[in-house]
Motif scaffolding. Structure first.
Motif, short mmCIF file in Angstrom:
data_model
loop_
_atom_site.label_atom_id
_atom_site.label_comp_id
_atom_site.label_asym_id
_atom_site.label_seq_id
_atom_site.Cartn_x
_atom_site.Cartn_y
_atom_site.Cartn_z
N ALA A 1 0.75 -1.16 0.13
CA ALA A 1 -0.10 -0.11 -0.04
C ALA A 1 1.09 1.22 -0.05
O ALA A 1 0.73 1.98 0.84
N ARG A 2 1.63 1.44 -0.97
CA ARG A 2 2.45 2.51 -1.08
C ARG A 2 2.04 3.31 -2.41
O ARG A 2 1.69 2.73 -3.48
N PRO A 3 1.81 4.72 -2.29
CA PRO A 3 1.26 5.32 -3.54
C PRO A 3 2.09 5.14 -4.66
O PRO A 3 1.47 5.19 -5.86
N GLU A 4 3.53 4.95 -4.85
CA GLU A 4 4.19 4.62 -5.85
C GLU A 4 3.99 3.18 -6.67
O GLU A 4 4.22 3.23 -7.77
N SER A 5 3.17 2.56 -6.11
CA SER A 5 3.02 1.29 -6.62
C SER A 5 1.65 0.48 -6.34
O SER A 5 1.24 0.49 -4.92
N ASP A 6 0.99 0.03 -7.22
CA ASP A 6 -0.20 -0.34 -6.85
C ASP A 6 -0.24 -1.98 -7.47
O ASP A 6 -1.44 -2.49 -7.57
N GLU A 7 0.85 -2.56 -7.60
CA GLU A 7 0.79 -3.98 -8.37
C GLU A 7 0.21 -4.94 -7.31
O GLU A 7 -0.69 -5.82 -7.75
N VAL A 8 0.35 -4.91 -6.05
CA VAL A 8 -0.10 -5.96 -5.22
C VAL A 8 -1.66 -5.74 -5.08
O VAL A 8 -2.31 -6.52 -5.41
N GLN A 9 -2.05 -4.41 -5.10
CA GLN A 9 -3.57 -4.09 -5.12
C GLN A 9 -4.30 -4.70 -6.36
O GLN A 9 -5.24 -5.24 -6.46
N ARG A 10 -3.40 -4.53 -7.39
CA ARG A 10 -3.87 -4.99 -8.88
C ARG A 10 -4.19 -6.56 -8.85
O ARG A 10 -5.16 -6.98 -9.51
N ALA A 11 -3.28 -7.17 -8.16
CA ALA A 11 -3.29 -8.62 -8.24
C ALA A 11 -4.38 -9.16 -7.54
O ALA A 11 -4.88 -10.10 -7.79
N LEU A 12 -4.50 -8.61 -6.15
CA LEU A 12 -5.63 -8.82 -5.44
C LEU A 12 -6.91 -8.68 -6.34
O LEU A 12 -7.75 -9.42 -6.03
#
Length: 181
Positions: free
Chosen positions: A113-124
């Motif tokens: 949950a860092r503003p510079e990356s949403d890769e984890v949120q996108r995968a979820l």
């Protein structure tokens, strides 16, 4: 069957998340725990975010394998979503793996949950969207499908938190009501 390097890395990440928490998840720590070089880890996962997203995607893969087995045994997707997880059943390795992956994946949300990356949120989101779309098709009523999904999430969360399950008879009535039986 031997674990692939990718699986060894994800197993090490999962163990670090479950035993030490997200503050101990560094590329160096994961590589050391997996018995690979940092370069070997980066070959499979280009960044920490990619590594965390890989763990979430593996959760989806494990859930899909478990769902495939359940459907082959005559269980509907809705019934599978509403099942009471039993992580203490050593005979069911798929359930235990899924349970561990779910716990560890929940911890990745904070880590990613860092503003510079949403890769984890996108995968979820991708994993959850896939289940939602399948459930919508099976149920035919998107509102009822969402209710089933939300109840299933609550059931799983109770198990993840170690809370006592609801009375089995009452639970069967909840499931019967939701599945319109």
């Amino acid at each position: 069957m031997t674990a692939t390097t990718r699986d060894r890395i994800l197993d090490a990440l999962e163990t670090l998340l479950l035993e030490k928490g997200v503050s101990h998840v560094t590329l160096d720590n994961v590589a050391a725990a997996a018995g690979v070089s940092k370069g070997g880890l980066l070959y499979h996962f280009r960044s920490k975010d990619a590594l965390l997203a890989g763990l979430v995607r593996r959760l989806g893969e494990r859930a899909d394998r478990q769902l495939t087995n359940a459907v082959a045994g005559g269980v509907s997707l809705a019934e599978w979503i509403l099942q009471t997880p039993n992580p203490n059943d050593d005979a069911d390795a798929l359930e235990l793996n899924l349970y561990r992956s779910m716990l560890a994946s929940m911890r990745t949300v904070d880590a990613g949950a860092r503003p510079e990356s949403d890769e984890v949120q996108r995968a979820l989101t991708d994993v959850m969207r896939g289940w939602s779309e399948q459930l919508d098709c099976e149920i035919g009523d998107p509102v009822r499908a969402d209710i089933i999904s939300l109840v299933g999430d609550g059931i799983y969360l109770r198990a993840l938190l170690g809370m006592p399950p609801i009375d089995p008879r009452r639970y069967r009535e909840v499931v019967r009501s939701l599945l319109d039986r």
